[in-house]
Design an enzyme around this catalytic site. Structure first.
Site, mmCIF file in Angstrom:
data_model
loop_
_atom_site.group_PDB
_atom_site.id
_atom_site.type_symbol
_atom_site.label_atom_id
_atom_site.label_comp_id
_atom_site.label_asym_id
_atom_site.label_seq_id
_atom_site.Cartn_x
_atom_site.Cartn_y
_atom_site.Cartn_z
ATOM 1 N N CYS A 4 0.841 -1.199 0.000
ATOM 2 C CA CYS A 4 0.000 0.000 0.000
ATOM 3 C C CYS A 4 0.879 1.253 0.000
ATOM 4 C CB CYS A 4 -0.919 -0.011 1.218
ATOM 5 S SG CYS A 4 -1.802 1.539 1.433
ATOM 6 N N CYS A 7 0.572 3.275 3.219
ATOM 7 C CA CYS A 7 1.263 2.599 4.332
ATOM 8 C C CYS A 7 2.764 2.848 4.233
ATOM 9 C CB CYS A 7 0.964 1.101 4.332
ATOM 10 S SG CYS A 7 -0.705 0.685 4.901
ATOM 11 N N ASP A 30 -0.780 16.683 -0.635
ATOM 12 C CA ASP A 30 -1.093 15.892 -1.827
ATOM 13 C C ASP A 30 -0.047 16.181 -2.913
ATOM 14 O OD1 ASP A 30 -3.944 14.478 -3.002
ATOM 15 O OD2 ASP A 30 -2.473 15.170 -4.474
ATOM 16 N N HIS A 46 -3.988 0.480 8.319
ATOM 17 C CA HIS A 46 -4.577 0.349 6.979
ATOM 18 C C HIS A 46 -6.050 -0.040 7.025
ATOM 19 C CE1 HIS A 46 -4.604 -0.329 2.629
ATOM 20 N NE2 HIS A 46 -5.488 -1.281 2.915
ATOM 21 N N ASN A 86 -12.984 10.116 -1.227
ATOM 22 C CA ASN A 86 -13.445 9.340 -2.371
ATOM 23 C C ASN A 86 -13.499 7.867 -1.984
ATOM 24 O OD1 ASN A 86 -13.666 11.556 -4.136
ATOM 25 N ND2 ASN A 86 -11.456 11.527 -4.487
ATOM 26 N N HIS A 97 -6.362 3.243 0.411
ATOM 27 C CA HIS A 97 -6.095 3.406 1.853
ATOM 28 C C HIS A 97 -6.923 4.627 2.239
ATOM 29 C CE1 HIS A 97 -3.022 3.416 5.382
ATOM 30 N NE2 HIS A 97 -3.896 4.392 5.645
ATOM 31 N N HIS A 99 -8.530 7.905 3.061
ATOM 32 C CA HIS A 99 -7.936 9.235 3.202
ATOM 33 C C HIS A 99 -9.002 10.301 3.066
ATOM 34 C CE1 HIS A 99 -7.536 7.869 -0.986
ATOM 35 N NE2 HIS A 99 -7.696 9.129 -1.351
ATOM 36 N N HIS A 101 -9.351 14.224 1.993
ATOM 37 C CA HIS A 101 -8.729 15.392 1.384
ATOM 38 C C HIS A 101 -9.218 16.632 2.142
ATOM 39 C CE1 HIS A 101 -7.687 13.387 -2.587
ATOM 40 N NE2 HIS A 101 -8.649 12.566 -2.175
HETATM 41 P P1 DGP Z 1 -8.030 9.650 -4.406
HETATM 42 O O1 DGP Z 1 -8.154 9.924 -5.848
HETATM 43 O O2 DGP Z 1 -9.199 10.207 -3.607
HETATM 44 O O3 DGP Z 1 -7.746 8.191 -4.112
HETATM 45 O O4 DGP Z 1 -6.777 10.496 -3.914
HETATM 46 C C1 DGP Z 1 -5.482 10.018 -3.901
HETATM 47 C C2 DGP Z 1 -4.596 11.218 -3.810
HETATM 48 O O5 DGP Z 1 -3.304 10.768 -3.469
HETATM 49 C C3 DGP Z 1 -4.457 11.999 -5.098
HETATM 50 O O6 DGP Z 1 -5.013 13.310 -4.920
HETATM 51 C C4 DGP Z 1 -2.961 12.081 -5.353
HETATM 52 C C5 DGP Z 1 -2.367 11.626 -4.054
HETATM 53 N N1 DGP Z 1 -1.149 10.852 -4.195
HETATM 54 C C6 DGP Z 1 -0.968 9.745 -4.974
HETATM 55 N N2 DGP Z 1 0.293 9.284 -4.829
HETATM 56 C C7 DGP Z 1 0.904 10.120 -3.942
HETATM 57 C C8 DGP Z 1 2.217 10.157 -3.398
HETATM 58 O O7 DGP Z 1 3.090 9.327 -3.675
HETATM 59 N N3 DGP Z 1 2.479 11.168 -2.529
HETATM 60 C C9 DGP Z 1 1.547 12.121 -2.177
HETATM 61 N N4 DGP Z 1 1.917 13.058 -1.343
HETATM 62 N N5 DGP Z 1 0.306 12.089 -2.675
HETATM 63 C C10 DGP Z 1 -0.010 11.109 -3.535
#
Ligand code: DGP
Length: 113
Positions: A4, A7, A30, A46, A86, A97, A99, A101
């Site tokens: 993950c 994780c 993000d 997780h 989401n 995982h 989250h 926003h």
């Molecule tokens: P969602 O689409 O709701 O699953 O949002 C996942 C978010 O995770 C997306 O806005 C981009 C962010 N994201 C993906 N990979 C990484 C990463 O490696 N580092 C960071 N900081 N954010 C990431």
């Protein structure tokens, strides 16, 4: 969860810009921000999404929700902010995982979808 992404971020195996952390929660910027402030708040333990939280400890969930206004204040989001989680393919969840926003620092669109 071994494979993950989030994780791995919690464990420090993948770098991130931390904005908040406690025993239960990790929050970081993000990687592709959709607002001037865009922070992801995740439980350290997780769980794939809200859809999978039936057996997930309430404390882990509550700590995420309680962290959100603390982070918003820390980020100076005095005008308000939006919280999005989401859940599943229709919502375009891309990282399985849980989250939240936190989006802010600008006037948001009236419509959410
Ligand atoms: P969602 O689409 O709701 O699953 O949002 C996942 C978010 O995770 C997306 O806005 C981009 C962010 N994201 C993906 N990979 C990484 C990463 O490696 N580092 C960071 N900081 N954010 C990431």
């Amino acid at each position: 969860m071994e494979n993950c992404l989030f994780c791995k971020i919690v464990k420090g195996e993948i770098p991130s810009t931390k904005v908040y952390e406690n025993e239960y929660v990790y929050a970081f910027r993000d990687i592709s921000p959709q607002a001037p402030t865009h922070v992801l708040v995740i439980p350290k333990e997780h769980v794939s999404s809200l859809d999978d939280t039936e057996a997930f400890p309430d404390r882990n969930l509550a700590e995420c929700l309680r962290a959100i206004p603390v982070i918003a204040k820390q980020e100076g989001l005095t005008g308000g902010y939006r919280v999005v989680s989401n859940c599943g393919p229709d919502a375009c969840q891309s990282v399985p995982h849980l989250h939240f926003h936190i989006l802010g620092g600008t006037q948001m669109a009236d419509r959410m979808a």
